[in-house]
Design a protein around this motif. Structure first.
Motif, PDB file in Angstrom:
ATOM      1  N   GLU A 139      -6.228 -24.745  -4.267  1.00 49.04           N
ATOM      2  CA  GLU A 139      -7.711 -25.362  -4.208  1.00 49.04           C
ATOM      3  C   GLU A 139      -7.578 -25.809  -5.668  1.00 49.04           C
ATOM      4  O   GLU A 139      -8.348 -26.528  -6.468  1.00 49.04           O
TER       5      GLU A 139
ATOM      6  N   TYR B 108     -11.134 -23.735 -14.399  1.00 47.31           N
ATOM      7  CA  TYR B 108     -11.331 -23.827 -12.650  1.00 47.31           C
ATOM      8  C   TYR B 108     -12.949 -24.405 -12.629  1.00 47.31           C
ATOM      9  O   TYR B 108     -12.643 -25.526 -11.701  1.00 47.31           O
TER      10      TYR B 108
ATOM     11  N   ILE C 252     -14.147 -16.573  -9.213  1.00 48.21           N
ATOM     12  CA  ILE C 252     -13.106 -17.690  -8.764  1.00 48.21           C
ATOM     13  C   ILE C 252     -12.235 -16.298  -8.589  1.00 48.21           C
ATOM     14  O   ILE C 252     -11.290 -15.848  -7.434  1.00 48.21           O
ATOM     15  N   ILE C 253     -11.877 -16.877  -9.328  1.00 50.56           N
ATOM     16  CA  ILE C 253     -10.032 -15.795  -9.634  1.00 50.56           C
ATOM     17  C   ILE C 253      -9.951 -14.909  -9.005  1.00 50.56           C
ATOM     18  O   ILE C 253      -9.320 -14.375  -8.199  1.00 50.56           O
TER      19      ILE C 253
ATOM     20  N   ASN D  47     -11.657 -12.851  -7.273  1.00 45.40           N
ATOM     21  CA  ASN D  47     -11.869 -12.603  -5.864  1.00 45.40           C
ATOM     22  C   ASN D  47     -11.107 -12.888  -4.857  1.00 45.40           C
ATOM     23  O   ASN D  47     -10.816 -12.428  -3.675  1.00 45.40           O
ATOM     24  N   TRP D  48     -10.297 -14.203  -5.510  1.00 44.19           N
ATOM     25  CA  TRP D  48      -9.307 -15.234  -5.116  1.00 44.19           C
ATOM     26  C   TRP D  48      -7.486 -13.792  -4.820  1.00 44.19           C
ATOM     27  O   TRP D  48      -7.211 -13.497  -4.187  1.00 44.19           O
TER      28      TRP D  48
END
Length: 181
Positions: free
Chosen positions: A1, A47, A63-64, A66-67
């Motif tokens: 991604e 990102y 986002i990072i 949570n990933w």
């Protein structure tokens, strides 16, 4: 991604990430430094990149985190603060790592290579292609003047010694070019 996200952009792309890692390698050759979290911050700092948004870095951090999961990071605040310093606005870098990532992100400004400089300027303009020339020129000039108004563009001694003078010359030339049109 991450690869898919970065590969569609003109400047804030994998080449930019690679440039930052190359500059980090130069830094590491003369300074003791190693941090997986920091390197993840380089990958994640752009990102989310929407030229109309003001919270790209916050969205990227969320986002990072949570990933990967919060357990991987010293603290999610540490990671978020690294990304926030790449806004180059009102966020003040307080730690050595925050100063380093901000400098890595801006290191292209100090390039001595004319072709690299012209490519950078053209790619930034392309990323902001949704803006009229006047909107772009005014916004870019304001950003560049804010950098010039700093006591130092680069916050680490290493990058200040390496690129400060050249960055100021490059920025002044860019302002003159933008102001001319």
């Amino acid at each position: 991604e991450i690869i898919e996200t970065y590969k569609v952009r003109s400047y804030h792309n994998l080449s930019h990430i690679g440039y930052m890692f190359n500059m980090l390698d130069i830094y590491k050759a003369q300074n003791k430094f190693s941090s997986t979290e920091f390197e993840l911050a380089i990958f994640g700092h752009d990102y989310v990149y929407n030229v109309d948004a003001t919270d790209n870095e916050e969205q990227s951090a969320n986002i990072i985190i949570n990933w990967i999961g919060k357990r991987f990071f010293k603290t999610s605040e540490y990671f978020t603060n690294l990304l926030l310093t790449t806004k180059h606005g009102n966020q003040i870098a307080t730690t050595d790592e925050e100063k380093l990532i901000a400098d890595l992100d801006l290191s292209i400004l100090g390039t001595f290579d004319e072709a690299t400089w012209k490519n950078y300027c053209a790619n930034i303009r392309e990323e902001y292609s949704s803006f009229t020339d006047e909107e772009y020129d005014n916004g870019r000039i304001e950003f560049l003047k804010n950098l010039l108004n700093r006591e130092q563009i680069f916050q680490t001694n290493f990058f200040c010694n390496l690129f400060e003078e050249q960055a100021r010359q490059n920025i002044k030339r860019w302002i003159l070019a933008l102001d001319f049109y």
